[in-house]
Design a protein around this motif. Structure first.
Motif, PDB file in Angstrom:
ATOM      1  N   LYS A   1      -1.545  13.665 -10.414  1.00 51.43           N
ATOM      2  CA  LYS A   1      -1.969  13.167  -9.110  1.00 51.43           C
ATOM      3  C   LYS A   1      -3.124  13.998  -8.561  1.00 51.43           C
ATOM      4  O   LYS A   1      -3.035  15.217  -8.508  1.00 51.43           O
TER       5      LYS A   1
ATOM      6  N   HIS B   1      -3.464  16.565   0.845  1.00 51.90           N
ATOM      7  CA  HIS B   1      -2.152  17.021   0.372  1.00 51.90           C
ATOM      8  C   HIS B   1      -2.001  18.532   0.331  1.00 51.90           C
ATOM      9  O   HIS B   1      -0.886  19.029   0.205  1.00 51.90           O
TER      10      HIS B   1
ATOM     11  N   ARG C   1       0.817  -1.217   0.000  1.00 46.95           N
ATOM     12  CA  ARG C   1       0.000   0.000   0.000  1.00 46.95           C
ATOM     13  C   ARG C   1       0.849   1.265   0.000  1.00 46.95           C
ATOM     14  O   ARG C   1       0.620   2.191  -0.777  1.00 46.95           O
TER      15      ARG C   1
ATOM     16  N   TYR D   1      -6.530   4.402  -5.632  1.00 50.19           N
ATOM     17  CA  TYR D   1      -6.160   3.815  -4.341  1.00 50.19           C
ATOM     18  C   TYR D   1      -6.421   4.878  -3.281  1.00 50.19           C
ATOM     19  O   TYR D   1      -6.839   5.990  -3.610  1.00 50.19           O
TER      20      TYR D   1
HETATM   21  C1  MLT Z   1      -0.735   7.930  -0.079  1.00 49.53           C
HETATM   22  O1  MLT Z   1      -1.769   7.767   0.541  1.00 49.53           O
HETATM   23  O2  MLT Z   1      -0.088   6.983  -0.555  1.00 49.53           O
HETATM   24  C2  MLT Z   1      -0.216   9.311  -0.218  1.00 49.53           C
HETATM   25  O3  MLT Z   1      -1.110  10.296   0.110  1.00 49.53           O
HETATM   26  C3  MLT Z   1       0.598   9.584  -1.432  1.00 49.53           C
HETATM   27  C4  MLT Z   1      -0.148   9.589  -2.703  1.00 49.53           C
HETATM   28  O4  MLT Z   1      -1.281  10.022  -2.749  1.00 49.53           O
HETATM   29  O5  MLT Z   1       0.383   9.164  -3.725  1.00 49.53           O
END
Ligand code: MLT
Ligand code: FAD
Ligand code: ZN
Length: 483
Positions: free
Chosen positions: A360, A434, A345, A390
């Motif tokens: 992103k 973020h 993960r 994800y």
């Molecule tokens: C995550 O949950 O893996 C992070 O916030 C980083 C991302 O979003 O890529």
């Protein structure tokens, strides 16, 4: 580099560095903490995704609050723009300069000031690396309420300034709840001591919250006090497969109801994310290799009674299997297997980076609707890009990532503003955890009303009248013109 949203012009009211400035900084910080070395500046000028690049000629490394105060007071009087930087793991272009801003990194301010074993309250300097705090607390029998994949480099000051969410949010909640106090230095050098260590304190406006999640645009955070939970003895982790998104969603409702107080993480990734991890990270294997699955869910429980907790989780898994919500699953048998599940993960962002350019998006969307966006985006982009979903399902936080062969304005135009409009239409947030940084400063209106943003701009103007702190970030450029 960059995207349509990042095209900004340097604010002409800012000065450029001169030799007197350098002499002043050297006088305050000492020669070696005034960094002009090209290699170090190259690293500090470029973000983790290698997407945003500034051209700063100066990195300052203050060792204490007083030095931060002196630097800021000077920069403010000279109208030198600055960018506060922590571990530079931010994902929205907020941690690097846009032009020639002076970079101020609190990495040398990395002391633990106090830890109270009775209350679990930790007081430390802003430059402490998250992983070091996690290890320190582990020795004391406590944990950080916050954990994330970038823990090896990110600083607590950066975490607080982005109001980072991460992998334990579903259990311990936001830093707005866990941060009990902080110290911050304003643009004019004034030090705000709000470093309280009380759980309850309703004396007037709780101003520390302004600095939690304001991405270095209102002040530099120099110290924090944070409430840390005790480390509990029984941690279990299951890696599960679901065949459709509806099952993931139902599994979440069931987990909240049936696992209740011991649920400590509920994360998901789709098969596209899993393929990336398997193809791009060394030593990672699929714990459920017998068939190809559409979705994977990682559930962690944390409690104080080993046999009770395990029994509870096993009963939950059995029931979910019988009712068809999960099609396969495995429970970690030891700590190594547990970390290998987490590696999958936590490794998704790194795997995406290795696969090439990535667009992103970090969205809060009502859980029922969340994955429809990923599907819509796949239809929209066809074969031109790999659309990956994800994230922190337990918090309603989707990470929609679009892995493309190159950064290309044609692909970008198919993604934006569509993704923001879609999110806004479903009353979601275009930044779940973020921040807005440079990437989304002009997009804030998709999630916040004009009146709210106007008040934010007034607060910014009050605290930083010359706009020197992390310019071009967070707020729309049209509201941040300074003369
Ligand atoms: C995550 O949950 O893996 C992070 O916030 C980083 C991302 O979003 O890529
Ligand atoms: P930086 O990236 O250096 O800075 C981030 C912002 O904070 C910038 O705007 C900067 O100006 C400001 N800032 C930094 N330090 C200070 C300070 N002392 N005072 C004032 N402003 C400051 N984020 C999540 O929320 N959840 C996750 O699960 C998560 N996982 C991640 C996994 C990976 C692999 C990566 C690369 C990133 C991840 N992130 C996640 C994003 C990022 O790590 C976090 O936002 C983190 O909190 C940033 O900390 P940092 O020290 O690296 O800050
Ligand atoms: Zn995340």
């Amino acid at each position: 580099f960059g995207s349509l949203a990042t095209k900004v012009e340097r604010n002409p009211s800012f000065s450029s560095l001169n030799s007197d400035d350098l002499s002043y900084f050297k006088g305050v910080l000492g020669e070696k903490n005034v960094v002009q070395d090209e290699d170090r500046l190259e690293t500090a000028n470029i973000d983790w995704m290698h997407k945003y690049k500034g051209s700063s000629k100066l990195l300052l490394l203050p060792r204490n609050t007083e030095e931060v105060s002196k630097i800021l007071e000077y920069c403010n009087s000279r109208r030198l723009a600055v960018v506060p930087q922590g571990g530079n793991t931010g994902l929205v272009g907020g941690s690097v300069p846009v032009f020639d801003e002076v970079i101020i990194n609190a990495g040398s301010m990395n002391k633990i000031i106090a830890f109270d074993k009775v209350s679990g309250i930790l007081v430390c300097e802003a430059g402490c690396i998250l992983e070091n705090l996690i290890s320190y607390l582990d020795n004391q029998g406590f944990i950080m309420p916050l954990d994330l994949g970038a823990k090896g480099s990110c600083q607590i000051g950066g975490n607080v300034s982005t109001n980072a969410g991460g992998l334990r949010f579903v259990r311990y909640g936001s830093l707005h709840g866990n941060v009990l106090g902080l110290e911050a230095v304003l643009a004019n050098g004034d030090v705000l001591d709000m470093l309280g260590t009380l759980r309850k304190d309703n004396t007037g406006y709780d101003l520390k919250h302004l600095f939690i999640g304001s991405e270095g645009s209102l002040g530099i955070v120099t110290k924090v006090s944070i409430l840390t939970p005790p480390k509990l003895s029984s941690v279990n982790i299951a890696f599960l497969a679901c065949e459709d998104y509806l099952s993931c969603q139902k599994l979440l409702s069931e987990a909240k109801r049936k696992l209740g107080e011991i649920l400590s993480a509920f994360e998901f990734l789709d098969s596209h994310a899993m393929d990336l991890v398997l193809n791009h990270l060394e030593g990672v294997r699929n714990p459920l290799p017998s068939a190809v699955h559409n979705f994977y869910v990682l559930i962690e429980t944390t409690g104080s009674d080993e046999s009770y907790d395990k029994e509870k989780l096993e009963a939950f898994l059995l029931h979910s299997m019988e009712s068809g919500l999960i099609s396969d699953g495995v429970l970690a048998q030891d700590i190594n297997q547990a970390s290998s599940f987490w590696r999958i993960r936590e490794g998704v962002p790194e795997a995406l980076m290795r696969a090439g350019p990535v667009y992103k998006y970090d969205l809060s969307i009502p859980v029922e609707k969340m994955y429809s966006l990923v599907e819509d985006m796949r239809l929209r982009l066809g074969q031109s890009a790999n659309v990956v979903g994800y994230g922190h399902l337990g918090d309603g936080n989707l990470h929609l990532n679009i892995s493309a062969p190159r950064y290309d304005d044609t692909i970008l135009a198919q993604i934006e503003p569509y993704v923001y409009e879609w999110t806004s239409k479903h009353r979601g947030s275009i930044s779940a955890e973020h921040g807005l940084g440079l990437m989304k400063a002009n997009e804030i209106f998709y999630s916040k009303s004009h009146e709210t943003v106007q008040l934010m701009a007034s607060i910014k103007k009050l605290l930083d009248p010359n706009g020197i702190l992390n310019p071009y970030k967070v707020l729309p450029h049209s509201l941040c013109s300074y003369s």
